[in-house]
Scaffold this active site. Structure first.
Site, mmCIF file in Angstrom:
data_model
loop_
_atom_site.group_PDB
_atom_site.id
_atom_site.type_symbol
_atom_site.label_atom_id
_atom_site.label_comp_id
_atom_site.label_asym_id
_atom_site.label_seq_id
_atom_site.Cartn_x
_atom_site.Cartn_y
_atom_site.Cartn_z
ATOM 1 C CB ILE A 1 -7.200 2.908 11.170
ATOM 2 C CG1 ILE A 1 -7.099 3.471 12.593
ATOM 3 C CG2 ILE A 1 -7.871 3.905 10.230
ATOM 4 C CD1 ILE A 1 -6.187 4.649 12.745
ATOM 5 N N GLY A 2 -10.207 1.227 10.346
ATOM 6 C CA GLY A 2 -11.662 1.272 10.451
ATOM 7 C C GLY A 2 -12.322 0.249 9.543
ATOM 8 N N GLY A 3 -11.447 -0.532 8.858
ATOM 9 C CA GLY A 3 -11.950 -1.532 7.918
ATOM 10 C C GLY A 3 -11.172 -1.532 6.617
ATOM 11 C CB SER A 4 -8.286 0.521 5.533
ATOM 12 O OG SER A 4 -8.916 1.738 5.827
ATOM 13 C CE LYS B 1 -3.939 1.843 2.660
ATOM 14 N NZ LYS B 1 -4.822 1.557 3.809
ATOM 15 C CB SER C 1 -7.707 3.658 2.861
ATOM 16 O OG SER C 1 -6.962 3.017 3.891
ATOM 17 C CB SER C 2 -5.975 -1.583 1.579
ATOM 18 O OG SER C 2 -5.536 -1.201 2.857
#
Length: 595
Positions: free
Chosen positions: A255-258, A159, A234-235
């Site tokens: 950090i939240g589901g990325s 990433k 975000s990934s």
């Protein structure tokens, strides 16, 4: 407007006070003042022009890198014309690794096969942010070594913000375009030590704070399974590249589901470990110092065995030596390989953001399959998700969103983030008043606006952190009371239409829960969206009849044939048990689909 003589004198006196040792020409001073407004306009214009030049330069550098990548592939093809590309690309990671270890496949052939495929995938999806030309040096290095690491010859994508020496970690932000990383992150060092070959860095959403995948510099990444859909974030670049076949193993962050959301949207397996199980040294981020809810790095791949091999390779003495803050806990193969029956807690909705019918169906079918396979299934209800969502958002917007807004240099905001940015820009009093007005009609929207107000004192911050600790204790107590080994639950999906994730930040309740708890959690695809699911979606009403319920319905329409996943969870530091459970779910779902 003409100035009176006394005005000239007054201005000259003021300037003499500011610059007492210099002669001040009144005419020059007035000309300077008169031109100040124009100067500000010119200064802003020059600033924006420089930003545009920086962005164009970054795109040009990216394109030149991809061109070099294509030239290297072409040169290899001329040297070795008879490569069974499809056969190599179809190999699961464990089989590919075995052939590399025994020498029946060469690392060079595998690397250039994946480089060629990655180029094809990024032309369709825009998933690559940069080619890593040093991969050829790493190829030579592993061939010189006497020992072969666990990931010998495996091409790996990483990433954007995971540091690689000599390359930018942009986070999709203009302000990060100037300074390449001075050294590899610990994780990249360990990958290389284990024989892996990092070959590409993948695209991310602007600021990383989104589960779409678009930024103003490198553009929108598309889902390879359906170009009208987002790959998640975000990934998201990782998700698109692996799902398109251009990488066999990738490293993302969560950090939240990325990690889990792109895995859900793209039909992959992904693991978010306990934070600090893998080193974070050398990973950058737009806003640092948020410790109440920690970030985690983790693997993404096409099957669970690939994740397990990656974790086994990373959890080695080299990792523990380079980062003493990582607990020296090697991978427990015995736990991963166990076949003992599990006591599984399960739920198909968290009561805060009901997911589309296909995602709930996936949990119900998996629960039935697990029960039929001899596991013990126990209904489980996660406590107070409404409160958890407020705790999660308040952590990131503790300052009212000011630190986050500051990262948007030149006020350049990607269209997918404008809804979130505009909400943050509302003055604090405006947020408070709107929350008060909306509370009776749309309580979730009201709570969201309240969390964006931030905190006003250190004591409030302390109390907030205490509430997070108290919730963790409450959740673990409920888990222990039921004597659970693991939990089966839904994950957000199927893939959203592009542009919709930014309108539904709060829809990530299914994944953010395990970031706040700091539990290992992984995603496994188990089914696909059917025509019946699409019909049932027409009846979806959500739980609050607010704009978010209606927007979710719009976000997931048109998903027939796309992957449907479930989420598997274990207690902290039990990644091996989480993976073992994921493997069981994967095996049962494959058996069901083959029947």
């Amino acid at each position: 407007m003409d100035l009176r003589p006394e005005d000239h004198i007054m201005i000259q006196q003021q300037l003499r006070q500011l610059l007492p040792e210099r002669e001040v020409n009144p005419s020059a001073a007035l000309a300077l003042l008169g031109g100040s407004a124009a100067a500000v306009v010119v200064w802003k214009w020059l600033g924006k022009r420089q930003i545009q030049k920086n962005m164009e330069e970054a795109r040009r550098t990216r394109d030149e890198g991809l061109k070099k990548m294509a030239e290297a592939v072409q040169q290899f093809r001329e040297q070795v014309p008879r490569v069974q590309t499809d056969a190599i690309l179809s190999l699961p990671l464990l089989e590919l690794s075995k052939k590399l270890q025994e020498g029946s496949l060469s690392p060079k052939t595998v690397l250039y096969t994946y480089l060629e495929k990655a180029l094809e995938v990024t032309q369709q999806t825009n998933c690559l942010r940069h080619f890593i030309p040093e991969c050829e040096e790493q190829l030579q290095e592993i061939q010189r070594r006497g020992e072969k690491g666990l990931l010998y010859g495996i091409p790996v994508s990483i990433k954007d913000h995971i540091g690689h020496k000599g390359h930018l970690a942009t986070c999709g932000l203009v302000q990060c375009l100037g300074t390449p990383m001075q050294e590899d992150s610990v994780l990249v060092k360990v990958l290389k030590r284990q024989g892996a070959i990092p070959f590409a860095m993948t695209n991310v959403p602007q600021s990383l704070f989104s589960y779409d995948c678009s930024n103003p510099i490198f553009g929108q990444t598309l889902n390879p399974l359906n170009h009208q859909k987002s790959p998640g974030g975000s990934s998201g670049g990782e998700g698109a590249l692996i799902a398109g076949g251009g990488s066999i193993l990738g490293i993302g962050s969560d950090i939240g589901g990325s990690i889990r959301l792109p895995s859900s949207f793209c039909g992959l397996c992904g693991l978010k470990p306990t934070a600090d199980r893998l080193s974070l040294i050398g990973m950058t981020g737009p806003v640092s110092g948020i410790t109440a809810i920690p970030c985690a790095l983790g693997p993404m791949a096409r099957d669970v065995d690939s994740l397990a091999l990656c974790m086994k390779a990373l959890l080695c003495q080299e990792m523990f030596r380079l980062d003493p803050t990582v607990p020296p806990i090697p991978f427990n193969e015995e736990v991963y390989s166990s076949s003992a029956p599990l006591r599984v807690g399960y739920f198909d909705t968290d009561g805060y953001f009901p997911l589309p019918p296909c995602m709930r169906r996936a949990v119900q079918e998996t629960q039935e399959a697990l029960q039929a396979a001899g596991h013990q299934l126990v209904p489980f209800s996660p406590p107070r998700i409404h409160d958890v969502m407020k705790l999660f958002l308040k952590t990131f917007f503790a300052d009212g969103g000011r630190a986050w807004l500051d990262v948007f240099t030149g006020n350049i905001v990607d269209p997918t983030l404008k809804s979130q940015v505009n909400s943050c820009k509302i003055p604090r009093l405006g947020k408070k008043l709107l929350a008060l007005i909306l509370k009776p009609l749309f309580p979730r929207l009201a709570d969201y606006l309240s969390t964006l107000c931030g905190m006003r004192s250190v004591k409030e911050m302390w109390n907030h952190n205490h509430e997070i600790q108290a919730y963790r204790a409450e959740f673990i107590a409920r888990w222990m009371e039921l004597q659970l080994d693991v939990v089966l639950c839904p994950v957000l999906g199927p893939a959203f239409n592009t542009g919709y994730p930014g309108k539904l930040l709060n829809a990530i309740s299914s994944t953010m829960l395990y970031n706040l708890l700091n539990f290992p959690a992984g995603v496994v695809p188990v089914s696909m969206v059917t025509e019946a699911d699409e019909e049932e979606l027409k009846l979806y009403r959500g739980c609050c009849n607010d704009p978010w319920d209606r927007t979710l319905k719009q976000a997931v329409t048109g998903a027939v044939g796309l992957p449907v996943a479930v989420q598997c969870v274990a207690l902290p530091w039990q990644e091996e048990l989480c993976l073992r459970f994921m493997k069981e779910v994967e095996t049962l779902s494959r058996q069901r689909r083959a029947a």
